[in-house]
Structure formats: structure tokens, C-alpha cells
Design a protein around this motif. Structure first.
Motif, PDB file in Angstrom:
ATOM      1  N   ALA A  26      65.474  97.782 -45.284  1.00 27.03           N
ATOM      2  CA  ALA A  26      64.063  97.720 -45.681  1.00 27.03           C
ATOM      3  C   ALA A  26      63.167  97.462 -44.473  1.00 27.03           C
ATOM      4  O   ALA A  26      62.107  98.095 -44.319  1.00 27.03           O
ATOM      5  CB  ALA A  26      63.868  96.636 -46.730  1.00 27.03           C
ATOM      6  N   ASP A  27      63.591  96.542 -43.597  1.00 28.18           N
ATOM      7  CA  ASP A  27      62.796  96.233 -42.403  1.00 28.18           C
ATOM      8  C   ASP A  27      62.686  97.441 -41.480  1.00 28.18           C
ATOM      9  O   ASP A  27      61.609  97.724 -40.940  1.00 28.18           O
ATOM     10  CB  ASP A  27      63.423  95.054 -41.645  1.00 28.18           C
ATOM     11  N   ARG A  28      63.787  98.141 -41.285  1.00 26.67           N
ATOM     12  CA  ARG A  28      63.763  99.318 -40.394  1.00 26.67           C
ATOM     13  C   ARG A  28      62.850 100.405 -40.950  1.00 26.67           C
ATOM     14  O   ARG A  28      62.124 101.057 -40.189  1.00 26.67           O
ATOM     15  CB  ARG A  28      65.175  99.850 -40.213  1.00 26.67           C
ATOM     16  N   LEU A  29      62.867 100.581 -42.273  1.00 28.87           N
ATOM     17  CA  LEU A  29      62.038 101.621 -42.884  1.00 28.87           C
ATOM     18  C   LEU A  29      60.593 101.168 -43.093  1.00 28.87           C
ATOM     19  O   LEU A  29      59.714 101.998 -43.314  1.00 28.87           O
ATOM     20  CB  LEU A  29      62.626 102.040 -44.235  1.00 28.87           C
ATOM     21  N   GLY A  30      60.381  99.857 -43.049  1.00 28.70           N
ATOM     22  CA  GLY A  30      59.038  99.334 -43.298  1.00 28.70           C
ATOM     23  C   GLY A  30      58.636  99.444 -44.755  1.00 28.70           C
ATOM     24  O   GLY A  30      57.470  99.734 -45.063  1.00 28.70           O
ATOM     25  N   VAL A  31      59.606  99.226 -45.664  1.00 26.93           N
ATOM     26  CA  VAL A  31      59.341  99.345 -47.104  1.00 26.93           C
ATOM     27  C   VAL A  31      59.837  98.094 -47.814  1.00 26.93           C
ATOM     28  O   VAL A  31      60.558  97.270 -47.242  1.00 26.93           O
ATOM     29  CB  VAL A  31      60.033 100.597 -47.709  1.00 26.93           C
ATOM     30  N   HIS A  32      59.467  97.959 -49.071  1.00 30.66           N
ATOM     31  CA  HIS A  32      59.952  96.851 -49.887  1.00 30.66           C
ATOM     32  C   HIS A  32      61.443  97.041 -50.164  1.00 30.66           C
ATOM     33  O   HIS A  32      61.950  98.159 -50.179  1.00 30.66           O
ATOM     34  CB  HIS A  32      59.169  96.794 -51.206  1.00 30.66           C
ATOM     35  N   LYS A  33      62.127  95.914 -50.417  1.00 23.92           N
ATOM     36  CA  LYS A  33      63.563  95.982 -50.687  1.00 23.92           C
ATOM     37  C   LYS A  33      63.885  96.858 -51.893  1.00 23.92           C
ATOM     38  O   LYS A  33      64.907  97.554 -51.908  1.00 23.92           O
ATOM     39  CB  LYS A  33      64.136  94.580 -50.897  1.00 23.92           C
ATOM     40  N   SER A  34      63.019  96.858 -52.906  1.00 21.84           N
ATOM     41  CA  SER A  34      63.274  97.669 -54.098  1.00 21.84           C
ATOM     42  C   SER A  34      63.262  99.157 -53.762  1.00 21.84           C
ATOM     43  O   SER A  34      64.058  99.935 -54.306  1.00 21.84           O
ATOM     44  CB  SER A  34      62.233  97.370 -55.184  1.00 21.84           C
ATOM     45  N   THR A  35      62.377  99.554 -52.846  1.00 24.55           N
ATOM     46  CA  THR A  35      62.329 100.960 -52.413  1.00 24.55           C
ATOM     47  C   THR A  35      63.577 101.313 -51.620  1.00 24.55           C
ATOM     48  O   THR A  35      64.198 102.364 -51.828  1.00 24.55           O
ATOM     49  CB  THR A  35      61.073 101.215 -51.554  1.00 24.55           C
ATOM     50  N   ALA A  36      63.959 100.423 -50.707  1.00 26.32           N
ATOM     51  CA  ALA A  36      65.167 100.661 -49.912  1.00 26.32           C
ATOM     52  C   ALA A  36      66.394 100.742 -50.807  1.00 26.32           C
ATOM     53  O   ALA A  36      67.287 101.574 -50.592  1.00 26.32           O
ATOM     54  CB  ALA A  36      65.339  99.556 -48.870  1.00 26.32           C
ATOM     55  N   LEU A  37      66.443  99.891 -51.843  1.00 29.26           N
ATOM     56  CA  LEU A  37      67.589  99.890 -52.747  1.00 29.26           C
ATOM     57  C   LEU A  37      67.696 101.204 -53.509  1.00 29.26           C
ATOM     58  O   LEU A  37      68.796 101.749 -53.678  1.00 29.26           O
ATOM     59  CB  LEU A  37      67.483  98.722 -53.727  1.00 29.26           C
TER      60      LEU A  37
END
Length: 255
Positions: A26-37
Motif C-alpha cells: 500500500a505504501d509503495r503504491l500510495g493507496v489505502h490498504k483496502s485498495t492494495a488488498l
């Protein structure tokens, strides 16, 4: 949708560096954890990522299988042919492409000379393995033990006085070819024919094929043919970059 695909694909090079947890992704993509999941779950469903018991994610086996399948289906001849044609247009001489298969080195493509004196080589025909420049490049790339085993089981016909006479001489020449990164056949197969060759390397750095320029000495001298070596090497490098999927460099019309 394009942003979603872009984010999903951005996960793969991250995981290529090693396993990562949800927060790191999530940090690498710059998105919320729910989006990364959601992205990770989709990639997981397709076998492109795998969730470990420690809850970290790594690249999935399916990705490696796809990569291997893609490599196996790459047609170096199809990729190389336009480059061979361009080289032929620039120098006018016969251009060959060869590969090492099942203990033979075979020509898999040929662009004929514009001059009336032609070579008798044919696509699909094995080369004279102990003297041909393309064969030297392909065999020089083998691991030392395999290279030595090949050299010791070959016959060494003396096509001309310049032919390689025996295994020790062949191994010495292969070592020189391996060191310098190019090869020649200066009258070793036919007294009147000279050849310079360069390797086409795959993504792993190994020699996947070899290409050459050949000409009879009634058309150009050996020294004149050797002067084409930089052009031959640039052409081989360009084929290798395309074959490996690397970004092409701008074509210089002066080449």
C-alpha cells in the motif's frame, strides 16, 4: 480502469525485490490498504502472486510459468530478420543467422549478397562446426566442462590449410572468442571465403544465436571485411535487445 491495471502491474516489480506485506504494498503504491488488498487478491486469483503463511506476498509460480513459456516461444529468426536485411542493404554481403541445437550449429536465416558470386550455404543446413565463425561464438558460450567435452568428440577435417586441426587448438580459439566477444573464419572452410560474426544475447546474457557477414575475397579483402565488425556487432546487439525485451536505442541512419 487503466489506473487500476497500472497499480496492479506496479506490484510485480515490488515483489520481485522480495516478499512484502500489505502495508508495504500500500505504501509503495500510495493507496489505502483496502485498495492494495483488492489488487493483491486479484493477482492471487490468477496465480501471479502468492500469500505466504506469514501474511506476506511473493511472486506466484504462474508468473514464472508464463515467463518461461514466453521465452520458449520467442522466435529469434522473426525478430532478427529485419535487422539482417538492413545490414545486407548497408554492406551488400551475405548475412547469416545460426543457432546451436542438438549438437549441431544450423543456419536458420540467410540474406543473399547483392554480388554475383554467391555462397552455397542453405537455411537448415549444419555449418562446418570447427571452423565457422558462428559456431565458434555459440560453442564458446558453453560452460567450460561442456565446451571441452564437445571439442573432444568432434572430428577436425582440414578443409583448407587454415582449418582448425585438433581439439586443443579449437579450445584455445574458443577461449579467445569468449574473451573478445566476436569471431572470424578467414579461409578456414573455403580458401576464398572470409567471415566475421557477433553474438545475439538473450535476457540472461547467454548467446542465443550468432549472426555473420561473409564475402569472397574477390569482392573484398579480409581486412575490408573485418572493418565491418563494428557494424555487425551493433546489429547483433540490436537484435539481442529486441529479443530480450529491452528498450531499443534510437537507430542511427549512419550505421
Amino acid at each position: 480502469m487503466s489506473q487500476t491495471v497500472d497499480r496492479a502491474l506496479s506490484i510485480l516489480p515490488l515483489l520481485a525485490e522480495g516478499p512484502a506485506d500489505l502495508g508495504q504494498v500500500a505504501d509503495r503504491l500510495g493507496v489505502h490498504k483496502s485498495t492494495a488488498l483488492r489488487l493483491l487478491r486479484t493477482l492471487h486469483e490468477h496465480g501471479l502472486v502468492y500469500r505466504q503463511s506469514d501474511q506476506r506476498y511473493r511472486l506466484g509460480a504462474r508468473l514464472f510459468a508464463l515467463a518461461q513459456e514466453a521465452v520458449e516461444n520467442l522466435d529469434v529468426r522473426e525478430i532478427a530478420h529485419p535487422h539482417l536485411v538492413r545490414l545486407n542493404e548497408q554492406c551488400g554481403h551475405t548475412v547469416h543467422l545460426a543457432v546451436h541445437e542438438e549438437n549441431e550449429v544450423l543456419y536458420i536465416d540467410k540474406v543473399e549478397s547483392r554480388y554475383p558470386v554467391r555462397m552455397y550455404s542453405r537455411i537448415g543446413k549444419p555449418v562446418a562446426i570447427t571452423v565457422a565463425a558462428v559456431a565458434k561464438l555459440l560453442l564458446a558460450d558453453l560452460p567450460e566442462a561442456e565446451r571441452r567435452a564437445v571439442a573432444e568428440r568432434l572430428d577436425y577435417p582440414m578443409y583448407t590449410a587454415r582449418s582448425t586441426p585438433d581439439a586443443p587448438a579449437f579450445l584455445k580459439e574458443l577461449a579467445a572468442v569468449r574473451e573478445q566477444g566476436w569471431a572470424t573464419d578467414l579461409g578456414g572452410h573455403e580458401e576464398s571465403i572470409n567471415c566475421v560474426a557477433a553474438p545475439v544475447r538473450g535476457a540472461d546474457g547467454r548467446v542465443a544465436a550468432a549472426m555473420s557477414v561473409s564475402a569472397p575475397n574477390v569482392v573484398v579483402t579480409a581486412e575490408e571485411l573485418l572493418a565491418l565488425l563494428p557494424l555487425v556487432r551493433r546489429t547483433a546487439d540490436a537484435i539481442g535487445r529486441e529479443y530480450s525485451g529491452k528498450a531499443p536505442t534510437p537507430h542511427d541512419p549512419k550505421e
